[in-house]
Scaffold this active site. Structure first.
Site, PDB file in Angstrom:
ATOM      1  N   HIS A 171      -3.080  11.026   0.583  1.00  0.00           N
ATOM      2  CA  HIS A 171      -2.627  10.759   1.964  1.00  0.00           C
ATOM      3  C   HIS A 171      -1.920  12.020   2.465  1.00  0.00           C
ATOM      4  O   HIS A 171      -0.709  12.141   2.362  1.00  0.00           O
ATOM      5  CB  HIS A 171      -1.684   9.551   1.944  1.00  0.00           C
ATOM      6  CG  HIS A 171      -1.368   8.951   3.283  1.00  0.00           C
ATOM      7  ND1 HIS A 171      -1.502   7.610   3.562  1.00  0.00           N
ATOM      8  CD2 HIS A 171      -0.891   9.489   4.427  1.00  0.00           C
ATOM      9  CE1 HIS A 171      -1.138   7.353   4.806  1.00  0.00           C
ATOM     10  NE2 HIS A 171      -0.748   8.483   5.355  1.00  0.00           N
ATOM     11  N   GLU A 182      -7.631   8.641   6.276  1.00  0.00           N
ATOM     12  CA  GLU A 182      -7.976   9.176   7.594  1.00  0.00           C
ATOM     13  C   GLU A 182      -8.551  10.602   7.588  1.00  0.00           C
ATOM     14  O   GLU A 182      -8.010  11.511   8.246  1.00  0.00           O
ATOM     15  CB  GLU A 182      -6.746   9.147   8.506  1.00  0.00           C
ATOM     16  CG  GLU A 182      -6.201   7.752   8.740  1.00  0.00           C
ATOM     17  CD  GLU A 182      -5.106   7.706   9.814  1.00  0.00           C
ATOM     18  OE1 GLU A 182      -4.549   8.766  10.156  1.00  0.00           O
ATOM     19  OE2 GLU A 182      -4.825   6.609  10.308  1.00  0.00           O
ATOM     20  N   GLU A 190      -3.665  -0.286   8.231  1.00  0.00           N
ATOM     21  CA  GLU A 190      -2.481   0.069   9.025  1.00  0.00           C
ATOM     22  C   GLU A 190      -2.609  -0.512  10.410  1.00  0.00           C
ATOM     23  O   GLU A 190      -3.680  -0.447  11.030  1.00  0.00           O
ATOM     24  CB  GLU A 190      -2.323   1.591   9.180  1.00  0.00           C
ATOM     25  CG  GLU A 190      -1.879   2.309   7.941  1.00  0.00           C
ATOM     26  CD  GLU A 190      -1.678   3.808   8.178  1.00  0.00           C
ATOM     27  OE1 GLU A 190      -1.328   4.214   9.315  1.00  0.00           O
ATOM     28  OE2 GLU A 190      -1.877   4.567   7.212  1.00  0.00           O
ATOM     29  N   TYR A 209      -4.425   1.235  15.820  1.00  0.00           N
ATOM     30  CA  TYR A 209      -3.189   1.106  16.594  1.00  0.00           C
ATOM     31  C   TYR A 209      -3.456   0.879  18.070  1.00  0.00           C
ATOM     32  O   TYR A 209      -2.675   0.209  18.743  1.00  0.00           O
ATOM     33  CB  TYR A 209      -2.333   2.383  16.476  1.00  0.00           C
ATOM     34  CG  TYR A 209      -1.767   2.616  15.091  1.00  0.00           C
ATOM     35  CD1 TYR A 209      -2.528   3.195  14.085  1.00  0.00           C
ATOM     36  CD2 TYR A 209      -0.463   2.238  14.796  1.00  0.00           C
ATOM     37  CE1 TYR A 209      -2.010   3.407  12.821  1.00  0.00           C
ATOM     38  CE2 TYR A 209       0.063   2.448  13.531  1.00  0.00           C
ATOM     39  CZ  TYR A 209      -0.710   3.032  12.546  1.00  0.00           C
ATOM     40  OH  TYR A 209      -0.198   3.228  11.286  1.00  0.00           O
ATOM     41  N   ARG A 223       0.849  -1.196   0.000  1.00  0.00           N
ATOM     42  CA  ARG A 223       0.000   0.000   0.000  1.00  0.00           C
ATOM     43  C   ARG A 223       0.885   1.247   0.000  1.00  0.00           C
ATOM     44  O   ARG A 223       1.755   1.391   0.861  1.00  0.00           O
ATOM     45  CB  ARG A 223      -0.917   0.007   1.241  1.00  0.00           C
ATOM     46  CG  ARG A 223      -1.716   1.275   1.383  1.00  0.00           C
ATOM     47  CD  ARG A 223      -2.711   1.221   2.549  1.00  0.00           C
ATOM     48  NE  ARG A 223      -3.349   2.507   2.704  1.00  0.00           N
ATOM     49  CZ  ARG A 223      -3.233   3.290   3.787  1.00  0.00           C
ATOM     50  NH1 ARG A 223      -2.542   2.891   4.840  1.00  0.00           N
ATOM     51  NH2 ARG A 223      -3.839   4.464   3.833  1.00  0.00           N
ATOM     52  N   ASN A 260      -7.515   1.855   9.975  1.00  0.00           N
ATOM     53  CA  ASN A 260      -6.163   2.035  10.516  1.00  0.00           C
ATOM     54  C   ASN A 260      -6.304   1.952  12.028  1.00  0.00           C
ATOM     55  O   ASN A 260      -6.919   2.819  12.652  1.00  0.00           O
ATOM     56  CB  ASN A 260      -5.577   3.403  10.141  1.00  0.00           C
ATOM     57  CG  ASN A 260      -5.207   3.488   8.665  1.00  0.00           C
ATOM     58  OD1 ASN A 260      -5.276   2.497   7.945  1.00  0.00           O
ATOM     59  ND2 ASN A 260      -4.800   4.664   8.233  1.00  0.00           N
TER      60      ASN A 260
END
Ligand code: NOJ
Length: 520
Positions: free
Chosen positions: A159, A205, A419, A347, A114, A345
Site C-alpha cells: 500500500h 490502487e 474502502e 468514495y 484490513r 475503493n
C-alpha cells in the site's frame, strides 16, 4: 466520551435525519419500506464488515527495529509532503499502540480488519538483503491477536510504501525488476503469515498510484511533464502506462505463485484493489455518455481487464496504440483469472465531459485520460456535498452504480468494498467536540450502505464492506487535517477517542437500527 452524554436534541437530529434519508433513498420503488431503517441483517449472512488502515498512515516508528527508509520517508523528509509539513514518522504510533488498537477493533464488533504490511519493515533491502525478524514478529502479533479474537485479517501486501533503495537502484515501478521484487515480498508474506491470512490484496490502487506518482507527479517519485505539473523528470503521457504495467504483472506473478503453491494448503483468496470513482455524463448528449463510459474503462477496465480477461481494454489500445505496453502470450495466460475477487475503493462520483468534440482543460485532452474531462461540478453546482478531499463528494447512488458496473463487466466476480469513508470539510480551529459529533459521517455510511444493499439485492456478489478508516491518520498530501476515522486521535497523547460514528457502527453491527440509538 460516552454517547449517553450527548444532548437528546442531537440524538433526535440523528434519528430524524436517518428516517428521512431512508425515505428519500428508498422512495424509488425498491424493496425497502419507506421507514425501514438499514440493519446488519439486510446484508447476506457471512458478509464481512470491517475497517481499514495502511502501514505508512498509522504505524510511525519509521526507523525502528530494523525498518529501512521508504519512498514516502524520503519524499516527506526532502520535500515536505503533507499540509503543515506533516509526515508519517510517528503517524498514529500504531507500532507501539498495537494492542490498544486491536482492542478498539474488537470493541467495534467488526468481523475483519484490513491493514497493510510495510515492505521496508519486513524486507528492508528487498531481494538485496535478509528478512527482518522483528518485522515478522510485529505482523505476527497483529495477526495472532486478531485471530484470537475471531477477527479476519484482511491483508494488503503493498500500500504505497516500499524501500527507497528500489527507487535509487532502478527507478522502482518504471523497471520490470520491480515485478520480481514484489513477488519476493509477496512470497515472504505467504510463507510467514499465510497459515492464518485468508484474504490477500496484492497492491492497493495501482491506477491511482500511476496517476499521482507518474502523471501528476505529486506522489513520490514525483515524475511528470508539462502541462500536468512541474517535475524535474518524467513523461506524463507514457510513464503511468509503464508503471501500471509493472504493477499489474507484479500482481499477476504473485497471484500465480499463490494459486500454484500456497492456495491449496493455506485456503485463502487473493485479489487486487482499484480506486473506483463512478462517472456520470455531464449532459445527456451521446458524446458525454460515451465519455463517462470511457472514463470507467480507462480506470476500472485499465486495472481489472488484465487480471480477469488477460489484456487491456480494446478502447485503450485504440487510443494509445503502441504506447500502451503489450502482454506476451505467456503473460496473458497467467494474468487471466489472476484475481479471485475484485476489491473496490469507492468514495465519490464525478461528471464526465467529452473532449473529442468540445474544449477541455489541456490535461484532459490527452490519450492517457481517454479524452475525457472529469469534474465534480456542473454549472457551479457540486455533484454532491463537498468533503475535505478536493474530488470527493457525497453521492450515495454511486455505490450501487459502480458495483453494478463491475458486476456486469466482470460477470459478477466476487467483490469487496475495501474502502468507503467520509472526511468532513475542514473548519478552521475545529473543536474536538465538533469532530467527535460526526453526524455527517454516520449519514454518509448509512446512505452508501443503503445504496450497496440495493445492488446486492439485485444480485451483485459483494462479500464485504470496510470503512476507511479505523482512526484518523496520515492522509498523504493532506497530512493530519483530513480525518476519515471512526476514532479521533489526539496528536499529543495519541489517545484514541470514539467518534459518534464508532458508536453507530458498533450499534449497527449488533443489528440495531439508528432509531435504537436512544437505547444506547
Ligand atoms: C485510498 C487509499 O487507499 C488510502 O490510503 C487513502 O487514505 C484513502 N483512499 C482516502 O484518500
Amino acid at each position: 466520551m460516552e454517547l449517553k452524554s450527548l444532548p437528546l436534541s442531537l440524538l433526535f437530529i440523528i434519528s430524524t435525519c436517518f428516517s428521512n434519508l431512508e425515505a428519500s433513498i428508498n422512495g424509488d420503488g425498491s424493496r425497502f419500506s419507506e421507514q425501514h431503517p438499514l440493519k446488519r441483517s439486510d446484508f447476506p449472512p457471512g458478509f464481512l464488515f470491517g475497517a481499514s488502515t495502511s502501514a505508512y498512515q498509522v504505524e510511525g516508528a519509521y526507523l525502528e527495529d530494523g525498518k529501512s527508509l521508504t519512498n514516502w520517508d524520503e519524499f516527506c523528509h526532502s520535500k515536505g509532503c503533507g499540509e503543515n509539513g506533516d509526515n508519517g514518522d510517528i503517524a498514529d504510533n500504531h507500532y507501539h499502540l498495537l494492542m490498544k488498537d486491536i482492542e478498539i477493533v474488537h470493541s467495534l464488533g467488526i468481523q475483519a480488519y484490513r491493514f497493510s504490511i510495510s515492505w521496508a519493515r519486513v524486507l528492508p533491502r528487498g531481494r538485496f538483503g535478509e528478512v527482518n525478524p522483528l518485522g515478522i514478529i510485529f505482523y505476527n502479533k497483529i495477526i495472532d491477536n486478531l485471530v484470537l479474537k475471531g477477527i479476519e485479517p484482511f491483508v494488503t501486501i503493498h500500500h504505497e510504501d516500499f524501500p527507497q533503495e528500489f527507487e535509487d537502484r532502478y527507478e522502482s515501478w518504471l523497471d520490470p525488476q520491480m515485478q520480481d521484487e514484489f513477488v519476493h515480498f509477496a512470497e515472504t508474506c505467504f510463507k510467514s503469515f499465510g497459515d492464518r491470512v485468508k484474504y490477500w490484496i496484492t497492491i492497493n490502487e495501482p491506477n491511482l498510484v500511476s496517476e499521482f506518482a507518474y502523471e501528476k507527479g505529486e506522489y513520490p517519485p514525483n515524475r511528470c511533464s508539462q502541462p500536468f505539473g512541474n517535475c524535474s523528470a518524467g513523461n506524463s503521457d507514457i510513464e503511468p502506462l509503464f508503471a501500471m504495467h509493472n504493477m499489474l504483472l507484479a500482481h499477476g506473478k504473485a497471484a500465480k505463485l499463490y494459486h500454484e503453491q500456497y492456495q491449496a494448503k493455506q485456503g485463502g483468496l487473493i485479489g487486487l484493489v482499484a480506486h473506483c470513482f463512478m462517472y456520470e455524463p455531464i449532459t445527456d448528449s451521446e458524446l458525454d455518455r460515451k465519455a463517462a463510459e470511457r472514463a470507467l474503462i480507462f480506470n476500472i477496465g485499465w486495472t481489472f481487464d488484465p487480471p480477469i480477461f488477460g489484456d487491456y481494454p480494446q478502447e485503450m489500445r485504440e487510443c494509445h496504440g503502441n504506447e500502451l505496453p503489450r502482454f506476451s502470450q505467456e503473460e496473458k495466460d497467467f494474468m487471466k483469472n489472476s484475481t479471485d475477487f475484485i476489491a473496490i475503493n469507492h468514495y465519490s462520483s464525478l461528471y464526465a465531459k467529452d473532449c473529442t468534440n468540445s474544449s477541455c482543460l489541456e490535461t484532459y485532452n490527452r490519450a492517457i485520460k481517454g479524452f475525457v474531462e472529469t469534474t465534480g461540478e456542473r454549472n457551479g453546482v457540486p455533484i454532491g456535498d463537498p468533503t475535505s478531499m478536493p474530488r470527493f463528494f457525497v453521492v450515495p447512488r454511486g455505490m450501487e452504480e459502480i458495483v453494478n458496473y463491475v458486476k456486469t463487466r466482470y460477470n459478477n466476480t466476487p467483490m469487496f468494498v475495501t474502502e468507503n469513508g467520509y472526511s468532513s470539510p475542514n473548519v478552521d480551529n475545529a473543536q474536538v467536540e465538533e469532530i467527535l459529533n460526526d453526524v455527517k459521517r454516520i449519514e454518509f455510511h448509512q446512505a452508501y450502505l443503503a445504496s450497496l444493499v440495493k445492488a446486492i439485492r439485485n444480485g451483485a456478489d459483494v462479500r464485504g464492506y470496510f470503512v476507511w478508516s479505523l482512526m484518523d491518520n496520515y492522509e498523504w498530501l493532506h497530512g493530519y487535517n483530513v480525518r476519515f476515522g471512526l476514532y479521533y486521535v489526539d496528536r499529543q497523547t495519541f489517545d484514541r477517542i470514539p467518534k459518534l460514528s464508532a458508536r453507530w457502527y458498533q450499534d449497527f453491527l449488533r443489528n440495531n437500527s439508528l432509531i435504537d440509538i436512544y437505547d444506547l
